[in-house]
Structure formats: structure tokens, C-alpha cells
Design a protein around this motif. Structure first.
Motif, PDB file in Angstrom:
ATOM      1  N   GLU A  11       7.615  14.736  -3.989  1.00 46.96           N
ATOM      2  CA  GLU A  11       8.211  13.455  -4.423  1.00 46.96           C
ATOM      3  C   GLU A  11       7.723  12.280  -3.588  1.00 46.96           C
ATOM      4  N   GLY A  12       6.805  12.542  -2.660  1.00 49.85           N
ATOM      5  CA  GLY A  12       6.277  11.452  -1.857  1.00 49.85           C
ATOM      6  C   GLY A  12       7.147  11.095  -0.664  1.00 49.85           C
ATOM      7  N   ARG A  13       8.053  12.016  -0.266  1.00 51.34           N
ATOM      8  CA  ARG A  13       8.867  11.777   0.941  1.00 51.34           C
ATOM      9  C   ARG A  13       8.126  12.308   2.156  1.00 51.34           C
ATOM     10  N   ARG A  14       8.125  11.513   3.225  1.00 52.79           N
ATOM     11  CA  ARG A  14       7.450  11.957   4.452  1.00 52.79           C
ATOM     12  C   ARG A  14       8.461  12.594   5.403  1.00 52.79           C
ATOM     13  N   GLY A  17      11.396  10.780   6.282  1.00 47.54           N
ATOM     14  CA  GLY A  17      12.149  10.254   5.155  1.00 47.54           C
ATOM     15  C   GLY A  17      11.563   8.998   4.534  1.00 47.54           C
ATOM     16  N   ARG A  18      10.433   8.521   5.102  1.00 49.86           N
ATOM     17  CA  ARG A  18       9.851   7.309   4.544  1.00 49.86           C
ATOM     18  C   ARG A  18       9.085   7.617   3.270  1.00 49.86           C
ATOM     19  N   SER A  19       8.941   6.605   2.414  1.00 47.93           N
ATOM     20  CA  SER A  19       8.050   6.764   1.269  1.00 47.93           C
ATOM     21  C   SER A  19       6.656   6.300   1.714  1.00 47.93           C
ATOM     22  N   ARG A 167      -2.682  12.193   0.463  1.00 51.60           N
ATOM     23  CA  ARG A 167      -2.220  10.894  -0.047  1.00 51.60           C
ATOM     24  C   ARG A 167      -2.387   9.807   0.995  1.00 51.60           C
ATOM     25  N   VAL A 168      -2.700   8.623   0.504  1.00 54.41           N
ATOM     26  CA  VAL A 168      -2.848   7.482   1.400  1.00 54.41           C
ATOM     27  C   VAL A 168      -1.465   6.913   1.693  1.00 54.41           C
ATOM     28  N   VAL A 169      -1.155   6.744   2.981  1.00 53.93           N
ATOM     29  CA  VAL A 169       0.169   6.238   3.368  1.00 53.93           C
ATOM     30  C   VAL A 169       0.030   5.167   4.440  1.00 53.93           C
ATOM     31  N   LEU A 170       1.115   4.413   4.628  1.00 61.07           N
ATOM     32  CA  LEU A 170       1.134   3.328   5.611  1.00 61.07           C
ATOM     33  C   LEU A 170       1.712   3.832   6.931  1.00 61.07           C
ATOM     34  N   ASP A 171       1.132   3.356   8.060  1.00 65.53           N
ATOM     35  CA  ASP A 171       1.758   3.478   9.380  1.00 65.53           C
ATOM     36  C   ASP A 171       2.105   4.929   9.753  1.00 65.53           C
TER      37      ASP A 171
END
Lengths: 244, 299
Positions: A11-14, A17-19, A167-171
Motif C-alpha cells: 500500500e506504499g506505507r514505509r 508509517g510515512r507514505s 519505489r522512488v520515495v522522499l527523505d
């Protein structure tokens, strides 16, 4: 090195808990030190950095002086207790490199031609480290330069994007940095979009790079707003008093 | 650092003759002291101490290593101070200079000689494995009196330190574990340590719950420092007072009111009466500072 844990679920949860497009929590305070000409304390997720700016003052030793403009000497240092296994105090190859790329990034935004032969010293102390300390350090340095009253073209800001579990994610956070596929920290001048610092390690396709780059830019603009708020908070009350 | 102190010296001594100080304090009076503990997540223990504008951060890291050959059953502690250039325009980067080394050694002595850390309780396997305690002091903002700020930060950090056994248990073999269990019998008897470092085994005996536990400590002595300018004795000097001071004296006193450590510094001298005055001031201020320290660690 691969983690047996899943860094990002379907679901794209890190892990925290961040998206994918969320930053960690950032807190910035300007003007926290008494002796420094300008200072900033910044918390970014589990990172804690403190930056002090001194100058412009005479550059020493003399041979580093530039007769036409000032030099920016950033010094990135990690406290012995800031990492899991105690780090030996003093500079190592990693911190020398980071100091160099941050110095060069800051030189672009400082109006160095106004202060021939001078040095602007930016001391970055990492007190607590949890992935992304160079971005935290550079972002705090931007605020500390403003607090020191150094003439700037823009307030520099930094943020990283990366790739985890395809997946590409921020920070990136701690595990994501250690076990992820790629890390791309950038620093920009937000007014013009010029890139002041760019590093990458890992593996990205051209498309993924473009996506990560755009995402990191977006992160920078978000952090930039927090920087400006911190500065306003420090100086708005003073400005109001002057107006009266 | 030459002309300005001469002018300030004149100003500070003129004020002192009228019984005043530049920031309006009494001669024996400290600036406000603030202690904040558990400020660094990665450290086993940490504290940030503010005395007026002076700010010091101390972090404790622990590791497992070999004991010294002459003390095979005691843990090892070491203290380092960094005068990072962040804290003052006069601090430079590079290897520690003599003032940083003196500071680290004075703090080290205060902790070591008064046996604040019960190092003999930090042995795992005699002659082979003991706990190492690293005390790292970071000066963040220098406005005088680093001695008191640094020792107070070290104490507050040590008092909140948890021995990270859960992180290191994987490095211990069967023999080490058995030996450590034995040593722990002693630690259980220390008042205040009631959580079991090794919790109960679960039924199938494969998983052992392990809790980090507080560093075994005894009630620490508190350091108070005074400087002498002409014939005036001033406690807790700020930067402007410190750079013109003739002599400096640090006195550490314990909770019973006994003296546990002293260090005189700088090239001036003290008379017998002046030393008595410093001891009295150190006792009075020490009691107040002890209250602040105990409060900060939740006692």
C-alpha cells in the motif's frame, strides 16, 4: 546488503508509517547560541544538528585568502556519541568530503565578492545522526547564515530522495538508507531552482532519476518554507518593535 | 585578545570595589543552571547543561573491550573534551589543545577518583571482557566556567546512562554470559537497580529477555569553581571575567560536606583565607546544584 524486512509495503506505507512523498518531522530554531554571529538548531527525524556561523572575518592562514572575494569554510563534524558505535573524535575522510561539497554549495549563494580576503566559517555539529545529516546540516547552515546577517542571494536548502523496494520515495530514514537501492541528496537555491549540491549512490534508471530528482526538489521547497518560518519567528517580533 | 581585556579589567575591578558584577550577581552567586537529560537518542546517556549562556553537551557511549592488565576485573572509562569551533570565535578545529586536555582530565579525575562509577561492577569475564565507558564532552557555547558545566553535564549524562546489554548480548559467548550472570549478583544488590538485567527465561528456554540497566553509580561530588581578580573572589565567572582572571580554583564537595577534589589553575595565587572562602562557597553552591541535578534525573 539486503534487508529481510520489507521497507515499503504494497500500500506504499514505509517502516515509520510515512507514505512515499512524506518528509520526516522537521523543527528549526534560529539564533540559539550566544557567542556565534549566527546559529541554528535543527531536528530532522532522528537527526539533531547545531550550526554556528562566524564572520566575515580575516581568513587564516593567509595563503587561503582570495584577494577578490571571501571564502566559505564549512566544517562538518560528527560528535563521538552521535552514532551507534562510538566514532573517534576528529575529521575522517567522509566528513572532509562532506565539508568540501557543503562549502562549495554555500559559496554559490553568499555574496562573496563583497568581502575580499575574508572567511565565512560555518561550523556544523551533528549531535544525533539518523540518515540525511548532510541535508540537515546544509539546511541549518542556510538559516544560520541568515541569522548572522551574511548577505545572501537566496537561502540554500537541501533534501534527499531515494529508492526503496523498487519505489522512488522522499527523505530516506535509517533502514531505508542502509538497505535501500539508491540515495540522491540535492541542495538548491529555491528562488531560481539552481542545483548547489548533488550526489547519488545506488542504482537508478534514467526515468527513476528524473522522478527522484523532481521529488527531492519538491522536498526542498517544503523544507524551505519551514526555514523561512523559523527565521520569521526569530525576527518578526524584533521587526515589529523597530516599526513602532 | 589584548586590548579589550585591559579595558574590561578596569571596568570589572571598579565594579567589584562597589561589590557588584557586570551582570548584577553577587560574588558567590551562580547564573541560572538548566539541565536537560536524554537529549541524544544514539547515546547510552546524555545531558545538555546551561549555566547562563554557557552550554555544554555530554554524551556517553559504551562498548565491550579488554581490561588493562593491572586491573583485570574493572571496567574502563575515558574522557575526552572537544572545543569545537562552533562554541567560540577563538576555538579552532584540529587536535585538542592543552586547555581541552586539562578540562577533560579534571572532569575525568572528578569521576574516577571519587569512584562515582562503580567500575568493579562492570567486569564481564575477568582479564578478557569488561565494559568500556566513553565520556565525550562537546562545548557548544563558551561564556565562561566550562569546568563546572562540563563536570555537571558528565554527571547528569552518567546518571541517566543505561548499560546497552541488549545490543551487545550477541557478542558474548556462553562463558562470558555465565561469568556476567555471576557479576550481576552484585549489581542486583545496588539500591535503585531493581529491574532485572536478565529477565526470566521463557518456557522453551531459547529466548532470554534482556533489559538495559542503569550504570552502577554512587552519589557524586559536585564541582564549584571560583576565580580571583585582584583581591576579589568571584564564583561562576562569565567569559569577560574569566579572560582577565588571575587565578582559578575548583573544589568538588560530596553530599556529606567533605572535599573530594581540587584543582588550582592560572598563574595567580590564593591565600589561606581565600581558599577557605572558596571552600565555603563551593559547599553552599554545591548543595543547590545537587538539588538541580537530582531534580533533572527525576530523583
Amino acid at each position: 546488503m539486503k534487508s529481510d524486512r520489507e521497507l515499503i509495503n504494497s500500500e506504499g506505507r514505509r517502516l515509520d508509517g510515512r507514505s512515499p512523498h512524506d518528509l520526516r518531522k522537521i523543527k528549526i530554531e534560529a539564533g540559539v547560541l550566544h557567542r556565534a554571529d549566527g546559529s541554528c538548531s535543527l531536528e530532522w527525524g532522528g537527526n539533531k544538528v547545531l550550526v554556528a556561523v562566524y564572520g566575515p572575518r580575516e581568513a587564516v592562514p593567509r595563503h587561503v585568502q582570495n584577494p577578490l572575494k571571501a571564502i566559505v569554510q564549512a566544517r562538518y563534524n560528527m560528535a563521538a556519541f552521535s552514532v551507534e558505535d562510538r566514532k573517534r573524535p576528529g575529521p575522517d575522510r567522509r566528513s572532509v568530503e562532506i565539508s568540501k561539497v557543503i562549502s562549495e554549495a554555500l559559496e554559490k549563494v553568499v555574496l562573496i565578492e563583497q568581502f575580499p580576503r575574508a572567511s565565512i566559517d560555518v561550523n556544523i555539529e551533528v549531535l544525533d545522526a539518523e540518515a540525511g545529516t548532510r541535508c540537515a546540516g546544509l539546511t541549518a547552515a542556510g538559516v544560520a547564515l541568515v541569522d548572522a546577517g551574511i548577505p545572501l542571494r537566496d537561502i540554500p536548502v537541501a533534501c534527499a530522495a531515494g529508492k526503496i523496494g523498487g519505489r522512488v520515495v522522499l527523505d530516506l530514514g535509517k533502514e531505508e538508507d542502509n538497505f535501500g537501492d539508491a540515495d540522491l541528496p540535492i541542495a538548491i537555491s529555491p528562488r531560481t531552482g539552481e542545483v548547489l549540491l548533488l550526489q547519488m549512490d545506488g542504482h537508478l534508471t534514467i526515468d527513476e532519476f528524473n522522478e527522484a530528482f523532481d521529488l527531492a526538489m519538491k522536498g526542498c521547497y517544503e523544507v524551505s518554507e519551514i526555514q523561512k518560518k523559523a527565521i520569521l519567528q526569530k525576527y518578526q517580533s524584533a521587526a515589529a518593535e523597530v516599526q513602532e | 585578545m589584548t586590548i579589550v581585556p585591559a579595558i574590561k579589567r578596569d571596568y570589572i575591578t571598579k565594579l567589584a570595589e562597589q561589590g557588584k558584577r557586570i551582570d548584577g550577581r553577587g560574588f558567590d552567586q551562580y547564573r541560572p543552571i538548566e539541565i536537560e537529560t536524554k537529549v541524544v537518542n544514539k547515546a547510552e546517556g546524555s545531558a545538555r547543561v546551561k549555566i547562563g549562556n554557557t552550554q555544554v553537551l555530554c554524551g556517553i557511549k559504551m562498548d565491550i573491550g579488554e581490561p588493562f592488565p593491572d586491573t583485570p576485573t574493572t571496567g574502563v572509562m575515558s574522557t575526552a573534551a572537544e572545543f569545537v569551533p562552533l562554541a567560540s570565535p577563538d576555538f579552532e578545529s584540529g587536535p585538542p589543545r592543552e586547555d581541552a586536555i586539562e578540562l577533560a582530565r579534571v572532569v575525568d579525575r572528578g569521576v574516577r577518583e571519587s569512584q562515582v562509577i562503580q567500575l568493579e561492577k562492570l567486569c564481564i569475564t575477568p582479564g578478557e571482557k569488561v565494559w568500556l565507558v566513553f565520556i565525550d564532552i562537546h562545548i557548544l557555547d563558551y561564556d565562561g566556567n566550562l569546568f563546572d558545566a562540563a563536570s555537571l553535564a558528565a554527571l547528569a549524562a552518567l546518571l541517566t546512562t543505561k548499560v546497552p546489554i541488549s545490543r551487545f548480548i550477541k557478542n558474548l559467548d556462553e562463558k562470558d554470559r555465565a561469568s556476567w550472570q555471576q557479576q550481576l549478583q552484585d549489581i542486583y544488590t545496588i539500591p535503585g537497580i531493581d529491574e532485572a538485567p536478565f529477565g526470566s527465561d521463557d518456557t522453551n528456554n531459547t529466548q532470554v529477555t534482556i533489559n538495559d540497566f542503569p550504570l552502577p553509580m554512587i552519589e557524586p561530588p559536585i564541582s564549584c569553581t571560583a576565580v580571583k581578580i585582584n583581591d576579589f573572589v568571584l564564583f561562576d565567572s562569565c567569559f569577560d571575567e574569566e579572560i582577565i582572571a588571575d587565578a582559578r580554583l575548583t573544589v568538588a564537595t560530596d553530599h556529606k560536606g567533605d572535599i573530594r577534589a581540587m584543582q588550582k589553575g592560572l598563574s595567580g595565587s590564593f591565600s589561606r583565607e581565600e581558599i577557605q572562602k572558596v571552600i565555603k562557597g563551593a559547599l553552599d553552591n554545591g548543595q543547590e546544584i545537587r538539588k538541580i541535578l537530582n531534580h533533572s534525573i527525576g530523583k
